[in-house]
Design a protein around this motif. Structure first.
Motif, PDB file in Angstrom:
ATOM      1  N   ARG A  57       4.750  -1.700   3.153  1.00  0.00           N
ATOM      2  CA  ARG A  57       3.529  -2.508   3.090  1.00  0.00           C
ATOM      3  C   ARG A  57       3.237  -2.958   1.663  1.00  0.00           C
ATOM      4  NH1 ARG A  57       1.630   1.104   7.190  1.00  0.00           N
ATOM      5  NH2 ARG A  57       0.591   2.393   5.656  1.00  0.00           N
ATOM      6  N   ALA A  58       3.477  -2.083   0.686  1.00  0.00           N
ATOM      7  CA  ALA A  58       3.242  -2.446  -0.716  1.00  0.00           C
ATOM      8  C   ALA A  58       4.155  -3.596  -1.133  1.00  0.00           C
ATOM      9  CB  ALA A  58       3.457  -1.236  -1.621  1.00  0.00           C
ATOM     10  N   ALA A  59       5.422  -3.539  -0.734  1.00  0.00           N
ATOM     11  CA  ALA A  59       6.390  -4.576  -1.116  1.00  0.00           C
ATOM     12  C   ALA A  59       6.063  -5.922  -0.474  1.00  0.00           C
ATOM     13  CB  ALA A  59       7.802  -4.141  -0.726  1.00  0.00           C
ATOM     14  N   LYS A  60       5.498  -5.914   0.726  1.00  0.00           N
ATOM     15  CA  LYS A  60       5.221  -7.151   1.452  1.00  0.00           C
ATOM     16  C   LYS A  60       3.816  -7.703   1.214  1.00  0.00           C
ATOM     17  CE  LYS A  60       8.418  -6.151   5.181  1.00  0.00           C
ATOM     18  NZ  LYS A  60       8.579  -5.930   6.613  1.00  0.00           N
ATOM     19  N   SER A  61       2.966  -6.946   0.548  1.00  0.00           N
ATOM     20  CA  SER A  61       1.564  -7.334   0.402  1.00  0.00           C
ATOM     21  C   SER A  61       1.395  -8.585  -0.457  1.00  0.00           C
ATOM     22  CB  SER A  61       0.764  -6.193  -0.222  1.00  0.00           C
ATOM     23  OG  SER A  61      -0.584  -6.580  -0.390  1.00  0.00           O
ATOM     24  N   GLU A  62       0.490  -9.439  -0.037  1.00  0.00           N
ATOM     25  CA  GLU A  62       0.127 -10.636  -0.797  1.00  0.00           C
ATOM     26  C   GLU A  62      -1.166 -10.408  -1.581  1.00  0.00           C
ATOM     27  OE1 GLU A  62       1.838 -13.550  -1.031  1.00  0.00           O
ATOM     28  OE2 GLU A  62       3.451 -12.587   0.090  1.00  0.00           O
ATOM     29  N   ARG A  63      -1.769  -9.231  -1.444  1.00  0.00           N
ATOM     30  CA  ARG A  63      -3.034  -8.925  -2.100  1.00  0.00           C
ATOM     31  C   ARG A  63      -2.845  -8.661  -3.586  1.00  0.00           C
ATOM     32  NH1 ARG A  63      -5.943  -4.765   2.093  1.00  0.00           N
ATOM     33  NH2 ARG A  63      -5.771  -6.106   3.911  1.00  0.00           N
ATOM     34  N   ALA A  64      -3.904  -8.891  -4.355  1.00  0.00           N
ATOM     35  CA  ALA A  64      -3.869  -8.611  -5.794  1.00  0.00           C
ATOM     36  C   ALA A  64      -3.885  -7.106  -6.053  1.00  0.00           C
ATOM     37  CB  ALA A  64      -5.055  -9.272  -6.482  1.00  0.00           C
ATOM     38  N   LEU A  65      -4.417  -6.328  -5.113  1.00  0.00           N
ATOM     39  CA  LEU A  65      -4.477  -4.867  -5.215  1.00  0.00           C
ATOM     40  C   LEU A  65      -4.444  -4.316  -3.806  1.00  0.00           C
ATOM     41  CD1 LEU A  65      -5.120  -2.207  -6.856  1.00  0.00           C
ATOM     42  CD2 LEU A  65      -7.505  -2.692  -6.341  1.00  0.00           C
ATOM     43  N   LEU A  66      -3.586  -3.354  -3.567  1.00  0.00           N
ATOM     44  CA  LEU A  66      -3.504  -2.713  -2.260  1.00  0.00           C
ATOM     45  C   LEU A  66      -3.618  -1.211  -2.465  1.00  0.00           C
ATOM     46  CD1 LEU A  66      -2.971  -2.920   0.813  1.00  0.00           C
ATOM     47  CD2 LEU A  66      -0.528  -2.718   0.282  1.00  0.00           C
ATOM     48  N   MET A  67      -4.630  -0.592  -1.850  1.00  0.00           N
ATOM     49  CA  MET A  67      -4.801   0.863  -1.912  1.00  0.00           C
ATOM     50  C   MET A  67      -4.594   1.421  -0.512  1.00  0.00           C
ATOM     51  SD  MET A  67      -7.970   1.366  -4.616  1.00  0.00           S
ATOM     52  CE  MET A  67      -8.515   2.757  -3.724  1.00  0.00           C
ATOM     53  N   GLY A  75      -0.335  18.500   2.360  1.00  0.00           N
ATOM     54  CA  GLY A  75      -1.696  18.264   2.820  1.00  0.00           C
ATOM     55  C   GLY A  75      -2.599  17.582   1.810  1.00  0.00           C
ATOM     56  N   THR A  76      -2.129  17.416   0.581  1.00  0.00           N
ATOM     57  CA  THR A  76      -2.927  16.739  -0.444  1.00  0.00           C
ATOM     58  C   THR A  76      -3.074  15.272  -0.090  1.00  0.00           C
ATOM     59  OG1 THR A  76      -2.057  18.250  -2.111  1.00  0.00           O
ATOM     60  CG2 THR A  76      -3.121  16.256  -2.920  1.00  0.00           C
ATOM     61  N   LEU A  77      -4.301  14.778  -0.190  1.00  0.00           N
ATOM     62  CA  LEU A  77      -4.559  13.370   0.100  1.00  0.00           C
ATOM     63  C   LEU A  77      -4.430  12.543  -1.174  1.00  0.00           C
ATOM     64  CD1 LEU A  77      -7.661  13.738   2.428  1.00  0.00           C
ATOM     65  CD2 LEU A  77      -5.282  13.375   3.091  1.00  0.00           C
ATOM     66  N   TYR A  78      -3.741  11.404  -1.074  1.00  0.00           N
ATOM     67  CA  TYR A  78      -3.510  10.504  -2.194  1.00  0.00           C
ATOM     68  C   TYR A  78      -3.859   9.075  -1.809  1.00  0.00           C
ATOM     69  CZ  TYR A  78      -0.734  14.114  -4.495  1.00  0.00           C
ATOM     70  OH  TYR A  78      -0.328  15.266  -5.100  1.00  0.00           O
ATOM     71  N   PHE A  79      -4.058   8.265  -2.824  1.00  0.00           N
ATOM     72  CA  PHE A  79      -4.099   6.819  -2.660  1.00  0.00           C
ATOM     73  C   PHE A  79      -2.879   6.264  -3.374  1.00  0.00           C
ATOM     74  CE2 PHE A  79      -8.660   7.315  -1.843  1.00  0.00           C
ATOM     75  CZ  PHE A  79      -8.814   6.458  -0.775  1.00  0.00           C
ATOM     76  N   ASP A  80      -2.105   5.450  -2.684  1.00  0.00           N
ATOM     77  CA  ASP A  80      -1.014   4.713  -3.297  1.00  0.00           C
ATOM     78  C   ASP A  80      -1.617   3.376  -3.709  1.00  0.00           C
ATOM     79  OD1 ASP A  80       2.226   4.433  -3.385  1.00  0.00           O
ATOM     80  OD2 ASP A  80       1.268   2.518  -2.933  1.00  0.00           O
ATOM     81  N   ILE A  81      -1.651   3.112  -5.008  1.00  0.00           N
ATOM     82  CA  ILE A  81      -2.239   1.885  -5.541  1.00  0.00           C
ATOM     83  C   ILE A  81      -1.091   0.967  -5.934  1.00  0.00           C
ATOM     84  CG2 ILE A  81      -3.719   0.902  -7.326  1.00  0.00           C
ATOM     85  CD1 ILE A  81      -4.986   3.757  -7.501  1.00  0.00           C
ATOM     86  N   ALA A  82      -1.061  -0.217  -5.330  1.00  0.00           N
ATOM     87  CA  ALA A  82       0.031  -1.163  -5.561  1.00  0.00           C
ATOM     88  C   ALA A  82      -0.500  -2.457  -6.151  1.00  0.00           C
ATOM     89  CB  ALA A  82       0.764  -1.454  -4.252  1.00  0.00           C
ATOM     90  N   LEU A  83       0.143  -2.892  -7.226  1.00  0.00           N
ATOM     91  CA  LEU A  83      -0.191  -4.155  -7.885  1.00  0.00           C
ATOM     92  C   LEU A  83       1.058  -5.020  -7.921  1.00  0.00           C
ATOM     93  CD1 LEU A  83      -1.973  -2.525 -10.920  1.00  0.00           C
ATOM     94  CD2 LEU A  83      -3.100  -3.744  -9.086  1.00  0.00           C
ATOM     95  N   PRO A  84       0.976  -6.245  -7.409  1.00  0.00           N
ATOM     96  CA  PRO A  84       2.156  -7.111  -7.448  1.00  0.00           C
ATOM     97  C   PRO A  84       2.462  -7.562  -8.879  1.00  0.00           C
ATOM     98  CG  PRO A  84       0.282  -8.332  -6.633  1.00  0.00           C
ATOM     99  CD  PRO A  84      -0.171  -6.911  -6.797  1.00  0.00           C
ATOM    100  N   ILE A  85       3.729  -7.729  -9.153  1.00  0.00           N
ATOM    101  CA  ILE A  85       4.175  -8.272 -10.436  1.00  0.00           C
ATOM    102  C   ILE A  85       4.600  -9.704 -10.142  1.00  0.00           C
ATOM    103  CG2 ILE A  85       5.796  -8.057 -12.349  1.00  0.00           C
ATOM    104  CD1 ILE A  85       6.098  -5.070 -11.475  1.00  0.00           C
ATOM    105  N   ARG A  86       3.808 -10.651 -10.619  1.00  0.00           N
ATOM    106  CA  ARG A  86       4.058 -12.064 -10.308  1.00  0.00           C
ATOM    107  C   ARG A  86       4.042 -12.898 -11.573  1.00  0.00           C
ATOM    108  NH1 ARG A  86       3.583 -12.338  -4.877  1.00  0.00           N
ATOM    109  NH2 ARG A  86       2.020 -11.064  -3.879  1.00  0.00           N
TER     110      ARG A  86
END
Length: 107
Positions: A57-67, A75-86
């Protein structure tokens, strides 16, 4: 009149060194990585426990920021924060970082 300089693209070793520095500066970051447009990891610091669907989903996202939230095997909860390099309309890849959800929710 000055001719425009050609854009310089960082090599994998430079990216890996920069990611390690980022992870050292922000101790809460579990992992940091850069992928190419298809999602292949080019450089990383730390181990990424995110499931494969998070990376897709991160690789295909068109969003400026994807969390994207996810639970690691322990069991630890994380957020994967993805920023496109354009640059312009061209996708060069994605910068991703994993941050504990408790840190994000406390902010």
């Amino acid at each position: 009149e000055v001719a425009p300089r050609a854009a310089r693209v960082a090599g994998v070793h430079e990216v890996t060194r920069a990611l390690g520095a980022l992870r050292g500066e922000v101790s809460a970051v579990r992992y940091a990585l850069v992928t190419n447009p298809s999602g292949q990891v080019l450089g990383s610091a730390g181990s990424c426990p995110a499931p494969a669907d998070i990376a897709r989903r991160a690789a295909k996202s068109e969003r400026a920021l994807l969390m994207q939230p996810f639970a690691a095997d322990d069991g630890t909860l994380y957020f994967d924060i993805a920023l496109p390099i354009r640059r312009g309309d061209r996708n060069w890849g994605t910068l991703r970082a994993g941050v504990p959800a408790e840190l994000m929710l406390a902010a």
